[in-house]
Design a protein around this motif. Structure first.
Motif, mmCIF file in Angstrom:
data_model
loop_
_atom_site.group_PDB
_atom_site.id
_atom_site.type_symbol
_atom_site.label_atom_id
_atom_site.label_comp_id
_atom_site.label_asym_id
_atom_site.label_seq_id
_atom_site.Cartn_x
_atom_site.Cartn_y
_atom_site.Cartn_z
ATOM 1 N N SER A 220 0.727 -1.072 0.165
ATOM 2 C CA SER A 220 -0.105 0.183 0.149
ATOM 3 C C SER A 220 1.120 1.347 -0.541
ATOM 4 C CB SER A 220 -0.852 0.051 1.283
ATOM 5 O OG SER A 220 -0.165 0.306 2.215
ATOM 6 N N VAL A 221 2.595 0.877 0.683
ATOM 7 C CA VAL A 221 2.620 2.534 0.480
ATOM 8 C C VAL A 221 3.579 2.584 -0.580
ATOM 9 C CG1 VAL A 221 5.762 3.423 1.569
ATOM 10 C CG2 VAL A 221 3.845 1.713 2.882
ATOM 11 N N ILE A 222 3.923 1.203 -1.283
ATOM 12 C CA ILE A 222 4.136 2.133 -2.497
ATOM 13 C C ILE A 222 3.015 2.924 -3.830
ATOM 14 C CG2 ILE A 222 5.177 0.261 -5.345
ATOM 15 C CD1 ILE A 222 6.039 -1.633 -2.332
ATOM 16 N N CYS A 223 1.823 1.520 -3.131
ATOM 17 C CA CYS A 223 0.503 2.155 -4.012
ATOM 18 C C CYS A 223 0.494 3.905 -4.266
ATOM 19 C CB CYS A 223 -0.314 1.674 -3.668
ATOM 20 S SG CYS A 223 -0.859 -0.145 -4.250
ATOM 21 N N ALA A 224 0.724 4.116 -2.926
ATOM 22 C CA ALA A 224 0.298 5.095 -2.287
ATOM 23 C C ALA A 224 1.145 6.420 -3.578
ATOM 24 C CB ALA A 224 0.261 5.442 -0.923
ATOM 25 N N ARG A 225 2.685 5.956 -3.242
ATOM 26 C CA ARG A 225 2.897 6.702 -4.560
ATOM 27 C C ARG A 225 2.777 6.548 -5.794
ATOM 28 N NH1 ARG A 225 9.170 3.370 -2.657
ATOM 29 N NH2 ARG A 225 8.883 4.071 -0.255
ATOM 30 N N SER A 226 1.864 6.452 -6.483
ATOM 31 C CA SER A 226 1.708 5.965 -7.474
ATOM 32 C C SER A 226 -0.267 6.360 -7.573
ATOM 33 C CB SER A 226 1.903 4.875 -8.508
ATOM 34 O OG SER A 226 2.915 4.441 -8.514
#
Length: 283
Positions: A220-226
């Motif tokens: 989810s942290v990675i998703c929040a970057r995009s």
């Protein structure tokens, strides 16, 4: 992000297949396995230097960890007290409680669409509560009250993040989740003792710790970057749908019609608020 919500949603159906683990023991083992999972993921992802960079002296880091520990503990305890659908629908009010918290504590002005969403979602929750009380579920009120601690802690977490950012300090989500899991494990261990979980249940609780929490948290942290925040909020609503459907299909936990209607009202309110807000920002 869809995969993240699918992984989050397995908690209800997996917990219904536990044989001997009960109460605080469920929370302890899930949190303990989450700690192990996040230690492995953080070390692999960011290297051993990540442990030297943790902001141990930051009060926001500790407060954030405390919020996460409340969410971890309350969520699993609520699942032991009432139906999966009741827990997930109560938790779904998190974004609206966050908006109310920002209005009350940091004087954030709420648009009319958010007030309408709060009223509509509140009506849905009220419908669910009244129907469950009429059905005579003795544990419903306790389960709902415990489940409500999750979005309240989440709202506090969001406002802490906003305040820390305004002071030039950002809260790193994954280490805060790790700290929350550590606190949850330490607090629930005395209450869970003596540990009597069977190997079968340990396997399921390890699944919850690693697959249902540690991995999707990192993703989810990675998703929040995009993705933009409204996109994340809208996709996160899938957890409610997936969770209820999985408990219905995998554990024969059929939700009452009024719960489905009330839950649909909550999801519609959340969806409408985020969708119209997104449209207004992109006009």
């Amino acid at each position: 992000m869809v995969l993240v919500t699918a992984l989050w949603s397995i908690a209800g159906v997996v917990s219904r297949h536990l044989e001997s683990a009960r109460g605080f023991e469920i929370t302890f083992w899930r949190s303990a396995f989450t700690v192990l999972g996040l230690i492995f993921i953080l070390t692999l992802w960011q290297g051993v230097g990540v442990w030297k960079r943790l902001p141990w002296r930051s009060p926001y880091f500790w407060l954030s960890g405390l919020c996460w520990s409340i969410m971890f503990t309350a969520f699993m305890m609520a699942l032991t007290l009432t139906a999966v659908a009741n827990v997930l629908i109560t938790m779904a009010c998190g974004p609206l409680l966050t908006a109310l918290g920002s209005w009350l504590f940091i004087s954030h002005r709420l648009p009319l669409r958010t007030w309408v969403a709060i009223a509509f979602a509140g009506a849905g929750i009220a419908l669910m509560f009244v129907s469950q009380l009429q059905l005579g579920d003795p544990n419903f009120l306790m389960g709902a009250a415990v489940a409500l601690c999750v979005p309240l802690a989440g709202a506090t977490q969001w406002n802490l993040t906003q305040k820390s950012q305004s002071q030039g300090t950002s809260i790193d989500l994954v280490p805060s989740v790790l700290l929350g899991a550590v606190i949850s494990s330490l607090l629930t261990l005395p209450l869970a003792w003596p540990l009597q979980t069977s190997p079968h249940d340990l396997g399921l609780l390890a699944l919850l710790g690693f697959v249902q929490l540690a991995i999707p948290c990192t993703l989810s942290v990675i998703c929040a970057r995009s993705l933009k925040a409204p996109e994340v909020s809208l996709l996160a609503l899938l957890e409610v749908i997936f969770g209820i459907a999985l408990a219905w299909w995998g554990a024969n936990e059929e939700p009452h019609l009024s719960v489905l209607v009330g839950g649909s009202m909550v999801i519609a309110a959340l969806f409408g608020n985020e969708w119209f807000g997104w449209r207004q920002r992109n006009v």
